[in-house]
Design a protein around this motif. Structure first.
Motif, mmCIF file in Angstrom:
data_model
loop_
_atom_site.group_PDB
_atom_site.id
_atom_site.type_symbol
_atom_site.label_atom_id
_atom_site.label_comp_id
_atom_site.label_asym_id
_atom_site.label_seq_id
_atom_site.Cartn_x
_atom_site.Cartn_y
_atom_site.Cartn_z
ATOM 1 N N PHE A 277 33.665 52.464 43.494
ATOM 2 C CA PHE A 277 32.619 52.003 42.572
ATOM 3 C C PHE A 277 32.532 52.859 41.310
ATOM 4 O O PHE A 277 31.748 52.578 40.418
ATOM 5 C CB PHE A 277 31.251 52.006 43.271
ATOM 6 N N TYR A 278 33.297 53.933 41.270
ATOM 7 C CA TYR A 278 33.209 54.831 40.120
ATOM 8 C C TYR A 278 34.068 54.312 38.971
ATOM 9 O O TYR A 278 35.211 53.877 39.188
ATOM 10 C CB TYR A 278 33.651 56.238 40.527
ATOM 11 N N ARG A 279 33.543 54.329 37.782
ATOM 12 C CA ARG A 279 34.241 53.917 36.553
ATOM 13 C C ARG A 279 35.050 52.633 36.809
ATOM 14 O O ARG A 279 34.515 51.678 37.329
ATOM 15 C CB ARG A 279 35.079 55.070 36.023
ATOM 16 N N ASP A 280 36.356 52.628 36.460
ATOM 17 C CA ASP A 280 37.122 51.399 36.725
ATOM 18 C C ASP A 280 38.138 51.591 37.847
ATOM 19 O O ASP A 280 39.227 51.009 37.823
ATOM 20 C CB ASP A 280 37.795 50.903 35.440
ATOM 21 N N ASN A 281 37.766 52.387 38.819
ATOM 22 C CA ASN A 281 38.671 52.609 39.956
ATOM 23 C C ASN A 281 39.083 51.319 40.638
ATOM 24 O O ASN A 281 40.169 51.224 41.216
ATOM 25 C CB ASN A 281 38.014 53.542 40.982
ATOM 26 N N GLU A 282 38.218 50.350 40.595
ATOM 27 C CA GLU A 282 38.519 49.059 41.225
ATOM 28 C C GLU A 282 39.907 48.549 40.809
ATOM 29 O O GLU A 282 40.678 48.076 41.645
ATOM 30 C CB GLU A 282 37.439 48.052 40.797
ATOM 31 N N LYS A 283 40.197 48.651 39.518
ATOM 32 C CA LYS A 283 41.480 48.136 39.014
ATOM 33 C C LYS A 283 42.663 48.822 39.686
ATOM 34 O O LYS A 283 43.679 48.197 39.931
ATOM 35 C CB LYS A 283 41.567 48.401 37.509
ATOM 36 N N LYS A 284 42.495 50.115 39.937
ATOM 37 C CA LYS A 284 43.609 50.888 40.502
ATOM 38 C C LYS A 284 43.753 50.657 42.001
ATOM 39 O O LYS A 284 44.686 51.149 42.611
ATOM 40 C CB LYS A 284 43.382 52.383 40.265
ATOM 41 N N GLN A 285 42.818 49.963 42.594
ATOM 42 C CA GLN A 285 42.833 49.857 44.059
ATOM 43 C C GLN A 285 43.190 48.458 44.556
ATOM 44 O O GLN A 285 42.999 48.137 45.731
ATOM 45 C CB GLN A 285 41.470 50.305 44.604
ATOM 46 N N GLN A 286 43.716 47.635 43.666
ATOM 47 C CA GLN A 286 44.030 46.261 44.069
ATOM 48 C C GLN A 286 45.183 46.178 45.052
ATOM 49 O O GLN A 286 45.315 45.216 45.802
ATOM 50 C CB GLN A 286 44.280 45.400 42.835
ATOM 51 N N TRP A 287 46.036 47.193 45.070
ATOM 52 C CA TRP A 287 47.168 47.213 46.007
ATOM 53 C C TRP A 287 46.704 47.161 47.467
ATOM 54 O O TRP A 287 47.427 46.672 48.335
ATOM 55 C CB TRP A 287 48.030 48.458 45.768
ATOM 56 N N ILE A 288 45.504 47.637 47.711
ATOM 57 C CA ILE A 288 45.033 47.740 49.105
ATOM 58 C C ILE A 288 44.984 46.355 49.759
ATOM 59 O O ILE A 288 45.350 46.178 50.914
ATOM 60 C CB ILE A 288 43.655 48.441 49.167
ATOM 61 N N GLY A 289 44.541 45.382 48.982
ATOM 62 C CA GLY A 289 44.431 44.014 49.495
ATOM 63 C C GLY A 289 45.783 43.336 49.682
ATOM 64 O O GLY A 289 45.891 42.281 50.306
ATOM 65 N N LYS A 290 46.815 43.946 49.113
ATOM 66 C CA LYS A 290 48.159 43.341 49.228
ATOM 67 C C LYS A 290 49.032 44.106 50.191
ATOM 68 O O LYS A 290 50.257 43.995 50.151
ATOM 69 C CB LYS A 290 48.802 43.344 47.841
ATOM 70 N N THR A 291 48.393 44.907 50.996
ATOM 71 C CA THR A 291 49.118 45.785 51.909
ATOM 72 C C THR A 291 48.739 45.430 53.345
ATOM 73 O O THR A 291 47.617 45.009 53.603
ATOM 74 C CB THR A 291 48.734 47.253 51.584
ATOM 75 N N ASN A 292 49.685 45.624 54.269
ATOM 76 C CA ASN A 292 49.372 45.447 55.695
ATOM 77 C C ASN A 292 48.889 46.779 56.249
ATOM 78 O O ASN A 292 49.403 47.833 55.874
ATOM 79 C CB ASN A 292 50.621 45.025 56.478
#
Ligand code: BMA
Length: 873
Positions: free
Chosen positions: A92-107
């Protein structure tokens, strides 16, 4: 109304997510508190009957294919586990969300080991029960595949004995990326199913997972995975109670007639005893000797409760609850027990033809209830972080604000049991959507079966809660199909699929499993007319204020029957903004502030509406504050109108109560629980006795709205006050407020009433007094604020110590009219009993502050900040 579809389409192109693989992203900003684990030693909890062993310790997780395992918390999800291991920064800090999109595309893989005693192995049945797996999960017990799950909202129960052994056992769950899972499915389709709020590849309609995880116009995109509800091993012999349902057949003052239905799963044919107790009245409600057959058995008990205590929604009475317990015995030994709780009330959704169309009102125990409240979204992007304390705080806030209904909106989750238990205890009626929103859905047999199982699980889980008063199929799917341009661009079969789910499966499940409540296919839905946006019948989502930029005064032209959505955005408090920004980013157009404003035209709309009424705020903090005042005033204006036209209209549920992260949104309470101005205003505009002045064609009317069932002797006091602080005219009138009614008790031509005063130099102040006490008050300006010839008031606070630690009292008065007086304690959290209130000259206001952390009187005095609208420019 295409403007909404247009907005949403614009939204789509806005966020392009780069997928990067980051394992280590620096220090974590949010310290996760690890929930207490209450695991039981294997076999240790074997009391009489069924043994339940929760599997909530020793969990580890890793990215599939990698070697390192990390500590995991169950229930939980991969984002919170990554965060707790400092493998990602605070999402939730700054725009970390953008950097964390890989998580949803990972098993992701989760595993734990647990011990099983020989005693457990000797039981007839040993099952693994998963209350929530998010979402595509392969479950392996000692490397044997036990289950392939594909729906976050279902409970999965699997026989485990054949894979289980005495001693150590390994449970491993592989979660396949919910996004990657669907891409090949979509590639085969000739058209795309619309999913306007899905901020990625639009895979969401195909997956039974919380829609808001994919992003929304107030929410980030965190497509998480994990074991989000408890896992347990259950061991039993002979018979297990699957469900205990309590049905109310009839209620009169003398007696309530009920039926309890016990659903029992049995191993084979056996003689058994089933006992039903009324735990509250300590009377056995029934006992039956039966013969169980292999499979599912149903045993019902008809019983009465004499002189029943009725359950009422907040404001109309108390919320007594009755607890029931069923137990099964075989050979005189208890094999299982189950407890449930319910409230005794009658329910009717009264849809009666009238001259204007058809009514839409909830009638509880024979009393028509004006529904007052808002729409509820999940209180966190990661639902396992919503603690029972947070639920309690939020629902208590709802109750304290004189609300009596929440709509659990279809883009979120079927909430945890605690939510509905609190709603029962606090008298908050629940409008329950099924989890479908703003998308079209597939309807192949597999999908329909999956939806049916999900609906059965949740209807059975929730149907004993007296708070729930309606099941609704979805959020805005019908209106989107008809009015957002979808039907023109998609094959007609997409609508046939809609009908299969929302007029077929869900309707059938509700009819079969819960005929006591109405089923409503969509919100909004037309009812009498084949038009979901009809104002003559059914419920309405009215969005021309905001999305179509119509002025707040348009609210007053809507003669709806039940308004289940309307709303306006604001920014959260500065303290909340500080959480996600650095000091140099505190500008509403900074990239970080925009990352926490998910409506493409949000800032522009707030600014535009603000400048219609007010001058330009002088700085960032003033802008945040004024955005809240603006939102509160707009929603107050709409809501008071909806109450004034009761019983024509019988519901006002604004969009939205809460947030799932810190963000600019339509919410009235922010992510951290800080009340925005709107929540304080709501407490006033939802008061059961409301005074509400209104002017149409130079004609002033003063309404009093009553939600009370008895007539109330009262007095109204009308004062004309000049902005320099002097009182020009006072008028008092005694009246008897008619019950459950809205009526104007004063009528006058404005110019005559003001006797030639300059309308920009004076304002009206009206008060409603009961037993000499002001129960509702209201200001009324005859011109937009920016045109008024007002001047800055001096507010005088008197700070008073109280006997309670951390509680301080402030008495305030002002020499001139002070609007939306706002109190804050610099760099310190706590709760003001009232805030954002008006202070008329000659009146006093007393508010209490409860500090969340130790604070001395001296510090309180030093840090207390008081401002009003006049300080914002
Ligand atoms: C309503 C809701 C949400 C949305 C809100 C604001 O339609 O159902 O889908 O967040 O409007 O646009």
């Amino acid at each position: 109304m295409d403007y909404k579809a247009y907005n949403r389409k614009q939204n789509l192109g806005r966020i392009h997510l780069k997928i990067k693989l980051h394992w280590w992203l620096g220090p974590m900003l949010l310290l996760l508190s690890v929930p207490a684990v209450n695991g039981q030693p294997a076999g240790g909890a074997s009391g009489p009957g069924k043994t339940v062993m929760s599997i909530d310790t020793g969990w580890q997780f890793r990215e599939a294919g990698k070697t390192d395992w990390h500590r995991a918390t169950v229930p939980g999800c991969v984002h919170t586990d990554l965060l707790a291991n400092k493998l990602i920064e605070d999402p939730f800090y700054r725009d970390n969300e953008k950097k964390q999109q890989w998580i949803g595309k990972t098993n992701w893989e989760y595993r734990t080991t647990f011990k099983v005693t020989p005693q457990i192995m000797n039981r007839e049945h040993v099952e693994l029960v998963f209350e929530g797996l998010d979402t595509y999960a392969e479950v392996y017990l000692n490397d044997q595949l036990l289950l392939n799950a594909d729906n976050m909202f279902r409970t999965w129960r699997v026989a485990a004995k054949q894979a289980l052994k005495a001693g150590d056992n390994t449970l491993r769950i592989l979660f396949r990326s919910p996004i990657n899972e669907i891409l090949p499915v979509m590639a085969k389709l000739k058209y795309q199913l619309p999913a306007v709020n899905d901020q990625g590849e639009k895979t969401s309609p195909f997956t039974r997972k919380a829609p808001y995880h994919y992003g929304w116009d107030w929410g980030p995109r965190f497509v998480t995975s994990g074991i989000w509800r408890p896992v347990a091993l259950q061991a039993w012999d002979d018979a297990r109670i699957n469900d205990l349902q309590v049905v109310i057949n009839k209620i009169s003052g003398a007696a309530a007639q009920l039926t309890a239905i016990v659903e029992i799963e049995a191993s084979g044919s056996k003689a058994a005893t089933v006992v039903l107790e009324n735990v509250t009245t300590k009377v056995d409600a029934g006992r039956k000797e039966i013969k169980l057959n292999k499979g599912t058995n149903r045993v019902s008990f008809d019983f009465t409760i004499s002189r029943p205590s009725l359950w009422w929604p907040n404001g109309l009475g108390a919320q007594p609850l009755y607890t029931f317990r069923a137990r099964t015995l075989v050979n005189n030994k208890i094999t299982d027990r189950k407890t449930t709780r319910t409230g005794l009330r009658t329910l009717e959704l009264r849809r009666q033809r009238d001259n204007a169309g058809e009514s839409f009102m909830f009638v509880i125990n024979g009393v028509p209830v004006f529904a007052k409240g808002g729409n509820w979204i999940p209180s966190d992007s990661f639902p396992t972080r919503i603690t029972p304390e947070k639920y309690r705080y939020m629902l208590q806030s709802v109750r304290d604000s004189n609300m009596n209904m929440l709509r659990v909106w279809g883009g979120g989750i079927y909430e945890a049991d605690e939510f509905y238990e609190l709603a029962d205890e606090l008298g908050i009626l629940v409008w329950q959507d099924f989890m479908f929103a703003c998308s079209m859905y597939p309807a192949n047999q597999e999908f329909l079966d999956n939806v049916r199982a999900e609906a059965i699980d949740n209807v059975k889980r929730l149907r004993n809660h007296p708070s729930i008063v309606i099941w609704a199929g979805n959020n805005e799917v019908e209106t989107a199909w008809r009015n957002w341009g979808w039907r023109q661009n998609l094959p007609a079969s997409v609508w046939d699929d809609y009908v299969k789910i929302f007029h077929g499966v869900l309707q059938e499940v509700c009819d079969a499993y819960d005929p006591s409540r109405p089923y409503w296919p969509s919100s909004p839905h037309g009812g009498l007319e084949d038009d979901p946006d009809s104002k003559r019948s059914g419920d309405v989502h009215y969005w021309e204020v905001w999305h179509a930029e119509k002025p707040f005064s348009e609210y007053e032209k809507q003669r709806t029957r039940f308004m289940s959505e309307y709303g306006f955005q604001s920014f959260p408090n500065i303290e909340t903004v500080k959480y996600y920004t650095l000091p140099n980013e505190r500008d509403i157009e900074s990239p970080i502030m925009l990352a926490h404003q998910r409506h493409p035209r949000g800032n522009q709309l707030i600014r535009e509406y603000m400048l219609r009424e007010y001058p330009k705020p002088k700085d960032f903090e003033s802008f945040l504050y004024m955005s809240q005042v603006l939102q509160a005033e707009g929603i107050a204006r709409g809501t008071e109108h909806l109450r004034r036209i009761m019983p024509h209209n019988m519901g006002a549920l604004y969009w939205q109560i809460n947030d799932c992260w810190p963000v600019a949104s339509w919410s009235s309470i922010d992510y951290f629980g800080r009340w925005k101005a709107l929540q304080y205003y709501a407490k006033r505009f939802f008061n059961d006795l409301l005074i509400s002045p209104t002017v149409h064609d130079d004609n002033l009317q003063i309404f009093v709205v009553s939600d009370r069932v008895k007539a109330v002797p009262a007095k109204i006091k009308i004062t004309v006050i000049s902005f320099d602080g002097s009182t020009l005219k006072t008028l008092e009138r005694a009246l008897t407020i008619a019950p459950l009614t809205s009526r104007s008790y004063f009528d006058s031509n404005v110019s005559e009433f003001l006797e030639g005063q300059d309308q920009k130099r004076v304002f009206l102040y009206v008060e409603l007094l009961v037993n000499g006490k002001v129960v509702s008050s209201h200001d009324y300006f005859f011109a937009p604020f920016k045109e008024l010839k007002n001047s800055k008031p001096t507010i005088t606070p008197e700070i008073i110590a109280t006997k309670e630690r951390g509680k301080f009292r402030v008495r305030l008065s002002a020499d001139k009219f002070a609007k939306a007086v706002y109190l804050a304690v610099r760099d310190h959290d706590g709760f003001f009993s009232d805030n954002y209130f008006n202070l008329a000259p000659g009146r006093e206001m007393v508010v209490d502050f409860r500090s969340r952390a130790p604070l001395s009187l001296e510090e309180f005095r030093k840090r207390l900040q008081i401002r009003s609208v006049f300080d914002a420019f």
